[in-house]
Design an enzyme around this catalytic site. Sequence first.
Site, PDB file in Angstrom:
ATOM      1  N   ILE A 103       0.834  -1.201   0.000  1.00  0.00           N
ATOM      2  CA  ILE A 103       0.000   0.000   0.000  1.00  0.00           C
ATOM      3  C   ILE A 103       0.871   1.255   0.000  1.00  0.00           C
ATOM      4  O   ILE A 103       0.737   2.125  -0.873  1.00  0.00           O
ATOM      5  CB  ILE A 103      -0.949   0.000   1.222  1.00  0.00           C
ATOM      6  CG1 ILE A 103      -1.870  -1.225   1.185  1.00  0.00           C
ATOM      7  CG2 ILE A 103      -1.751   1.295   1.286  1.00  0.00           C
ATOM      8  CD1 ILE A 103      -2.804  -1.304  -0.002  1.00  0.00           C
ATOM      9  N   ILE A 112      -6.153  -3.126   5.903  1.00  0.00           N
ATOM     10  CA  ILE A 112      -6.023  -3.616   4.525  1.00  0.00           C
ATOM     11  C   ILE A 112      -5.715  -5.109   4.567  1.00  0.00           C
ATOM     12  O   ILE A 112      -4.582  -5.550   4.409  1.00  0.00           O
ATOM     13  CB  ILE A 112      -4.946  -2.824   3.756  1.00  0.00           C
ATOM     14  CG1 ILE A 112      -5.196  -1.317   3.874  1.00  0.00           C
ATOM     15  CG2 ILE A 112      -4.932  -3.253   2.296  1.00  0.00           C
ATOM     16  CD1 ILE A 112      -6.523  -0.839   3.313  1.00  0.00           C
ATOM     17  N   CYS A 158      16.292 -26.670  -2.842  1.00  0.00           N
ATOM     18  CA  CYS A 158      17.369 -26.987  -1.897  1.00  0.00           C
ATOM     19  C   CYS A 158      17.437 -25.936  -0.809  1.00  0.00           C
ATOM     20  O   CYS A 158      18.215 -26.053   0.135  1.00  0.00           O
ATOM     21  CB  CYS A 158      18.713 -27.139  -2.583  1.00  0.00           C
ATOM     22  SG  CYS A 158      19.677 -25.636  -2.714  1.00  0.00           S
ATOM     23  N   VAL A 182       8.554   5.524  12.698  1.00  0.00           N
ATOM     24  CA  VAL A 182       7.858   6.702  13.206  1.00  0.00           C
ATOM     25  C   VAL A 182       7.464   6.422  14.657  1.00  0.00           C
ATOM     26  O   VAL A 182       6.787   5.426  14.936  1.00  0.00           O
ATOM     27  CB  VAL A 182       6.622   7.024  12.342  1.00  0.00           C
ATOM     28  CG1 VAL A 182       5.797   8.122  12.992  1.00  0.00           C
ATOM     29  CG2 VAL A 182       7.062   7.424  10.940  1.00  0.00           C
ATOM     30  N   HIS A 200      -7.233 -11.086  -6.914  1.00  0.00           N
ATOM     31  CA  HIS A 200      -8.574 -11.682  -6.934  1.00  0.00           C
ATOM     32  C   HIS A 200      -9.459 -11.027  -7.978  1.00  0.00           C
ATOM     33  O   HIS A 200      -9.296  -9.863  -8.320  1.00  0.00           O
ATOM     34  CB  HIS A 200      -9.237 -11.508  -5.567  1.00  0.00           C
ATOM     35  CG  HIS A 200      -8.525 -12.226  -4.462  1.00  0.00           C
ATOM     36  ND1 HIS A 200      -7.557 -11.641  -3.698  1.00  0.00           N
ATOM     37  CD2 HIS A 200      -8.659 -13.486  -4.008  1.00  0.00           C
ATOM     38  CE1 HIS A 200      -7.113 -12.515  -2.801  1.00  0.00           C
ATOM     39  NE2 HIS A 200      -7.765 -13.639  -2.968  1.00  0.00           N
ATOM     40  N   SER A 222      -6.926  -9.069   3.163  1.00  0.00           N
ATOM     41  CA  SER A 222      -7.151  -9.575   1.816  1.00  0.00           C
ATOM     42  C   SER A 222      -8.481  -8.994   1.318  1.00  0.00           C
ATOM     43  O   SER A 222      -9.423  -8.905   2.105  1.00  0.00           O
ATOM     44  CB  SER A 222      -7.228 -11.101   1.860  1.00  0.00           C
ATOM     45  OG  SER A 222      -7.122 -11.614   0.582  1.00  0.00           O
ATOM     46  N   THR A 246       3.240  -8.187   5.841  1.00  0.00           N
ATOM     47  CA  THR A 246       2.158  -8.874   5.137  1.00  0.00           C
ATOM     48  C   THR A 246       2.330  -8.884   3.616  1.00  0.00           C
ATOM     49  O   THR A 246       1.926  -9.830   2.946  1.00  0.00           O
ATOM     50  CB  THR A 246       0.813  -8.222   5.510  1.00  0.00           C
ATOM     51  OG1 THR A 246       0.842  -7.926   6.894  1.00  0.00           O
ATOM     52  CG2 THR A 246      -0.336  -9.136   5.224  1.00  0.00           C
ATOM     53  N   CYS A 289      18.735 -24.154  -8.377  1.00  0.00           N
ATOM     54  CA  CYS A 289      17.313 -24.519  -8.408  1.00  0.00           C
ATOM     55  C   CYS A 289      16.499 -23.490  -9.187  1.00  0.00           C
ATOM     56  O   CYS A 289      15.552 -23.833  -9.879  1.00  0.00           O
ATOM     57  CB  CYS A 289      16.753 -24.648  -7.001  1.00  0.00           C
ATOM     58  SG  CYS A 289      17.668 -25.773  -5.948  1.00  0.00           S
ATOM     59  N   CYS A 322      22.569 -19.909  -8.226  1.00  0.00           N
ATOM     60  CA  CYS A 322      21.478 -20.692  -7.644  1.00  0.00           C
ATOM     61  C   CYS A 322      20.988 -21.687  -8.685  1.00  0.00           C
ATOM     62  O   CYS A 322      20.440 -21.301  -9.713  1.00  0.00           O
ATOM     63  CB  CYS A 322      20.336 -19.781  -7.207  1.00  0.00           C
ATOM     64  SG  CYS A 322      18.817 -20.665  -6.835  1.00  0.00           S
TER      65      CYS A 322
HETATM   66  C1  LIG Z   1      -1.845 -15.407   4.460  1.00  0.00           C
HETATM   67  C2  LIG Z   1      -2.290 -14.193   3.703  1.00  0.00           C
HETATM   68  C3  LIG Z   1      -2.674 -14.331   2.371  1.00  0.00           C
HETATM   69  C4  LIG Z   1      -3.099 -13.221   1.638  1.00  0.00           C
HETATM   70  N1  LIG Z   1      -3.385 -13.382   0.335  1.00  0.00           N
HETATM   71  C5  LIG Z   1      -3.739 -12.308  -0.406  1.00  0.00           C
HETATM   72  C6  LIG Z   1      -3.986 -12.439  -1.788  1.00  0.00           C
HETATM   73  O1  LIG Z   1      -3.827 -13.515  -2.369  1.00  0.00           O
HETATM   74  N2  LIG Z   1      -4.381 -11.357  -2.489  1.00  0.00           N
HETATM   75  C7  LIG Z   1      -4.553 -10.142  -1.886  1.00  0.00           C
HETATM   76  O2  LIG Z   1      -4.951  -9.216  -2.557  1.00  0.00           O
HETATM   77  N3  LIG Z   1      -4.293  -9.983  -0.584  1.00  0.00           N
HETATM   78  C8  LIG Z   1      -3.866 -11.021   0.171  1.00  0.00           C
HETATM   79  N4  LIG Z   1      -3.577 -10.861   1.485  1.00  0.00           N
HETATM   80  C9  LIG Z   1      -3.641  -9.515   2.050  1.00  0.00           C
HETATM   81  C10 LIG Z   1      -2.441  -8.641   1.650  1.00  0.00           C
HETATM   82  O3  LIG Z   1      -1.241  -9.333   1.878  1.00  0.00           O
HETATM   83  C11 LIG Z   1      -2.463  -7.353   2.455  1.00  0.00           C
HETATM   84  O4  LIG Z   1      -3.681  -6.739   2.235  1.00  0.00           O
HETATM   85  C12 LIG Z   1      -1.389  -6.348   2.061  1.00  0.00           C
HETATM   86  O5  LIG Z   1      -0.123  -6.935   1.977  1.00  0.00           O
HETATM   87  C13 LIG Z   1      -1.354  -5.222   3.073  1.00  0.00           C
HETATM   88  O6  LIG Z   1      -0.341  -4.337   2.723  1.00  0.00           O
HETATM   89  P1  LIG Z   1       0.050  -3.148   3.659  1.00  0.00           P
HETATM   90  O7  LIG Z   1       0.984  -2.294   2.883  1.00  0.00           O
HETATM   91  O8  LIG Z   1      -1.162  -2.528   4.196  1.00  0.00           O
HETATM   92  O9  LIG Z   1       0.753  -3.823   4.930  1.00  0.00           O
HETATM   93  P2  LIG Z   1       2.249  -4.319   5.200  1.00  0.00           P
HETATM   94  O10 LIG Z   1       2.789  -5.052   4.063  1.00  0.00           O
HETATM   95  O11 LIG Z   1       2.256  -5.018   6.498  1.00  0.00           O
HETATM   96  O12 LIG Z   1       3.071  -2.980   5.332  1.00  0.00           O
HETATM   97  C14 LIG Z   1       2.997  -2.144   6.433  1.00  0.00           C
HETATM   98  C15 LIG Z   1       4.399  -1.698   6.759  1.00  0.00           C
HETATM   99  O13 LIG Z   1       4.365  -0.626   7.707  1.00  0.00           O
HETATM  100  C16 LIG Z   1       5.527  -0.689   8.478  1.00  0.00           C
HETATM  101  N5  LIG Z   1       5.329   0.105   9.688  1.00  0.00           N
HETATM  102  C17 LIG Z   1       4.426  -0.125  10.656  1.00  0.00           C
HETATM  103  N6  LIG Z   1       4.539   0.790  11.626  1.00  0.00           N
HETATM  104  C18 LIG Z   1       5.543   1.618  11.261  1.00  0.00           C
HETATM  105  C19 LIG Z   1       6.126   2.772  11.854  1.00  0.00           C
HETATM  106  N7  LIG Z   1       5.706   3.235  13.018  1.00  0.00           N
HETATM  107  N8  LIG Z   1       7.145   3.362  11.215  1.00  0.00           N
HETATM  108  C20 LIG Z   1       7.606   2.888  10.034  1.00  0.00           C
HETATM  109  N9  LIG Z   1       7.077   1.816   9.430  1.00  0.00           N
HETATM  110  C21 LIG Z   1       6.055   1.188  10.028  1.00  0.00           C
HETATM  111  C22 LIG Z   1       5.641  -2.155   8.753  1.00  0.00           C
HETATM  112  O14 LIG Z   1       6.967  -2.513   9.129  1.00  0.00           O
HETATM  113  C23 LIG Z   1       5.224  -2.773   7.415  1.00  0.00           C
HETATM  114  O15 LIG Z   1       6.318  -3.089   6.590  1.00  0.00           O
HETATM  115  C24 LIG Z   1      -3.156 -11.941   2.253  1.00  0.00           C
HETATM  116  C25 LIG Z   1      -2.752 -11.806   3.576  1.00  0.00           C
HETATM  117  C26 LIG Z   1      -2.320 -12.915   4.301  1.00  0.00           C
HETATM  118  C27 LIG Z   1      -1.861 -12.739   5.712  1.00  0.00           C
END
Ligand SMILES: Cc1cc2nc3c(=O)[nH]c(=O)nc-3n(C[C@H](O)[C@H](O)[C@H](O)COP(=O)(O)OP(=O)(O)OC[C@H]3O[C@@H](n4cnc5c(N)ncnc54)[C@H](O)[C@@H]3O)c2cc1C
Lengths: 426, 569
Positions: free
Chosen positions: B93, B420, B525, B253, B130, B422, B121, B490, B488
């Site tokens: 995001i 945010i 591997c 932050v 999806h 899935s 995540t 594999c 690598c």
């Molecule tokens: C098992 C599983 C399967 C999924 N499968 C799918 C799928 O097939 N398709 C799909 O669309 N979605 C899927 N999702 C959902 C999807 O992965 C998430 O919606 C998405 O990755 C969320 O992204 P994000 O950027 O909000 O969160 P994140 O990737 O968690 O990013 C947030 C970031 O903020 C950072 N952060 C937090 N606090 C601070 C701070 N104070 N200062 C600096 N940095 C900070 C964290 O370190 C982190 O890196 C799945 C989720 C799971 C768990």
Amino acid sequence: MNENTVNTINTEIAVLGAGPAGLAAAMSAKNNGAHVILIERENRLGGILKQCIHDGFGLVRYNEKLTGPEYALRDIKTIKSLNVPAFVNTFVLEVEKKENSFVLYCINEKGAYQIEAQALILATGCRERTDRQIFLHGERPAGIYTAGLAQHFVNIDGYLPGKEIVIIGSGDIGLIMARRLTLEGAHIVGVYEVKPEPSGLQRNIAQCLNDFSIPLHLSCTVKTVHGKNRIEGVTVVNVDESGKEIKGSEKYITCDCLILSVGLIPENEIAQSLNVSIDPDTKGPYVDQNMHTLVDGIFACGNSVHVHDLVDYVSESGTIAGESAVRWIRNKRKRNLIKFSHDNSVLYHIPQFVDFKSNNKIALYFRSKKTYSNTCSVNLIEKNSKTCLKKFKILRPSEMEKIVFDAQLQDNQNLMLQIEENYGNY
Amino acid sequence: MKTLTIKRKLESMGVHECSVVLTDQSICIAGIAESLATKNKAGWYAAKFHTNVVNNIITDKNMRNEDCEHEQAISNELEGLSYDVIIIGGGVIGCAVARELSKYEISVAVFEKEYDVAVHTSSRNDGMIHDGFAAKPGTKKAYYNVRGNRLWEPLARDLGIQFRRVGSLILFRTPLNTILYPILANRAKKNNVDGWELWSKEKVKKEEPYLLDEQFGGFYLPSAGIISPYRATVALAEHAVQNGVAVHLLTKVIGFEMHDGEIVRVKTNRGTLQAKLVINAAGNWADIVAELANDKYFSLHFRKGTDIIFDKNTGKWQNHVAAMPNFLQIAEKTKGGGLIPTIEGNILVGPTATEIAERVDYSTNQDDIKELEKHIRLNKKLNLNQVITYFSGVRACTYSEDFLIEKSKKIKNLIHVAGIQSPGLASAPAIAEDVVTMSLQILSSRKHILKKDNWNPVRNTYPDLQKLNFKERAEIINKNPGYGKIVCRCETVSEQEIRDALHSSLPVYTLDAIKRRIRPGAGRCHGGFCTPRVIEILAEETGKNFSDITKKGYGSNIVLQSLEDHASE
Ligand SMILES: Cc1cc2nc3c(=O)[nH]c(=O)nc-3n(C[C@H](O)[C@H](O)[C@H](O)COP(=O)(O)OP(=O)(O)OC[C@H]3O[C@@H](n4cnc5c(N)ncnc54)[C@H](O)[C@@H]3O)c2cc1C
Ligand SMILES: Cc1cc2nc3c(=O)[nH]c(=O)nc-3n(C[C@H](O)[C@H](O)[C@H](O)COP(=O)(O)OP(=O)(O)OC[C@H]3O[C@@H](n4cnc5c(N)ncnc54)[C@H](O)[C@@H]3O)c2cc1C
């Protein structure tokens, strides 16, 4: 294909992999008069022996105790003196089967090569089972390595992977690393083996564990890994006869490194891409007594066929593969294969097929399914006869046995191998 | 009056010392509960009365302390800097928003507390784009998913990453399921999904010859796609950097300085900076970031999922995403999951769904593997011997189980992108577009904002050798021999590709970061052969020692000490 960018090479036999199996295969093919080339993806010849700096290699073949590199060096010298072209750092991207040949698409830093060969010898060795293949759970810190990788860190790179080490699995490489790491000043907390018997050689249990007072815990395994950045500890647990965890027997053990010695898997991705049938017991190709796989023109030897515990037998299988490949490209005789199976007293055996119009002298390698501590006979069962090939005082799954016998193959009759316990018969 | 009824209900669920405060902004519940299950049940119940639920119920199992992962990284290097926009979080995001904002003449920075982007995540999911069928009609999830699905294809092209529309098949487990077709079609239509078909048993058999025989046709959604989630996130970040965005890693932050209902300065472990606008894309920590800004009007709860990855040589046995859900449960929060081809050619099976108390817990256990067996058996060719790895991720969810994408009502220059879960990956490009619209509205009150005329829509990439044929490989090796040295075995990764990744616009010098970018060690591997060589290359490129190289940043060194150093100790 553009001639300028891709080098085209023709040969009679291409050997894939230059460990002891590939080296022996290349030598014997060359000595039998064939044009042969050797292809190795690592930067030096010698295969896994390069990192096995302990001794114990070559007892059968040379009646000497050599280190791995010493053993390999003898073959490498011969290969050099025979002028066998060896491509190192060369990676095979793909092999294509043509009507009467195989085309290997290879690359190295000098360019790309299209190598056409009439026969192929696969001597690609094996890889280690990983923590994921035994379903190890818990957190995901650094500090979890297979024994071969740990061996590389210590013997090739010169670094200690840990100082307080738990070893899971009692395979030979793990045992050897227990001793090696102790000699380098690390502390081995213990070796944990899920089975009631160790899977490594008795000799290694004695020389690598007992001599250094390293505890071996049988029927015990690692249940959970702890630690965020680097591993901090593991929970170990006892298991019952059926391998199920015994509740309440969990124990936390502090460590900074976890080493796995939980088995090897023959590397057969290329074989599979060429539709070579794989034996589910050995995880290597089915072969006949000439190390010929079920695909005409593809031979296999060494650890890619099944995991050996002695390098001498690895070399032997390479020698057979080399000479058989030459024989085959010279006459391309159609094989007459009969099935050589085993009953459930045997874990696995080689060869699984016999070409009954060919060589009658059969080198049989096998492992028993369980430990036989009473005298037992290893029998060959044909149509309606049973022949005892050899008697053993003791048989263990961890020790591969070899029997050479003359097969009196009269007609197209399947063979079976069987181990029979002779109670009270000393 | 209403609060009293809610309170009674919560008490009947087992919440003690219960209090309920309902305002325009949110509903806040508090008290003590025996279990996480009760706490979450109360939260879901409260969500019936307000979309924003603050759940302050305490359970026995208190959350682990929020540890600062990188306390050692305290410095002053960012002190006094000023950005128009600071994005908190380098997940898909945050990175998608950053890339979208890079189109404008403004200064933008992403702050990520970890050693790399896509550590949480966004690298721990199924990689599915999806179709949009599964989301409940009328939700933000449904809306953004379908829009995101359409945007990913051209976006992936610009980013130079692979995207494939494999289609998704919902299998019928009884002949009776077929009568559900109009209902399913109606839902797909409501959600604006791009296409749906009814497949007969025979059609399924023809398209997926290895699926189990006990199927009775299925509902097919051709628009479902797959992507590499970590490559996508890294590519978004790299592309943003190439267009002028700053990505500050190991930067957490830790607070805000407010003035007059606005954030004026952002405090981090590397100094305090000025910002005109702050975007909260902090994933599993988004509620904490809101709290730091004194704006906590939603709580998150955490749903862990485990996935299994099968060897690449199984890839040929599964062409589409496939699942066989229990239709009796489909109205509920479906666990979902199934068989999913990955863009690299493996099969992925999962995910599971378990509520957990911690924000992150990536440990795995055998029960989850067991649970996934129900999906594994859908394909006759699969068995656990072909597994090469498994992993867990944790979804950050609001109690209304929908995305929260809005300007803060209290803080004028703060946007929350929270909850945010899935299909967050699938939705990311569409979410980014809307967040940028909101951002421009806020910023334009203080500054006239122009589009950049030199914005480059295409990410500069290094050669991707997987795409080359034999002759093209030969040519590239002639130009640079490093492409001919395979490290690598594999995944067929060459030495030069590793070096390229270390010279990209967002280089990260750890083993896992390299693995996420170009996959050495991601194969069968599991790095058993290539790890020493990759460490050597990392050491060469950084001028560090072999023993300084880590798996995933601070404290995760691969080896401890050289033998000589140890001997002389
Ligand atoms: C098992 C599983 C399967 C999924 N499968 C799918 C799928 O097939 N398709 C799909 O669309 N979605 C899927 N999702 C959902 C999807 O992965 C998430 O919606 C998405 O990755 C969320 O992204 P994000 O950027 O909000 O969160 P994140 O990737 O968690 O990013 C947030 C970031 O903020 C950072 N952060 C937090 N606090 C601070 C701070 N104070 N200062 C600096 N940095 C900070 C964290 O370190 C982190 O890196 C799945 C989720 C799971 C768990
Ligand atoms: C750690 C360890 C300790 C051992 N200790 C002892 C001992 O004490 N005494 C004893 O007698 N035996 C010992 N053994 C057993 C014996 O050394 C091995 O079984 C033997 O080295 C196997 O030989 P190989 O040629 O089949 O395989 P390897 O030695 O593994 O060689 C295979 C070679 O093929 C190459 N290769 C693979 N695929 C390709 C491809 N596609 N293209 C090009 N090249 C390829 C590999 O890079 C490798 O160099 C030990 C084995 C191990 C692993």
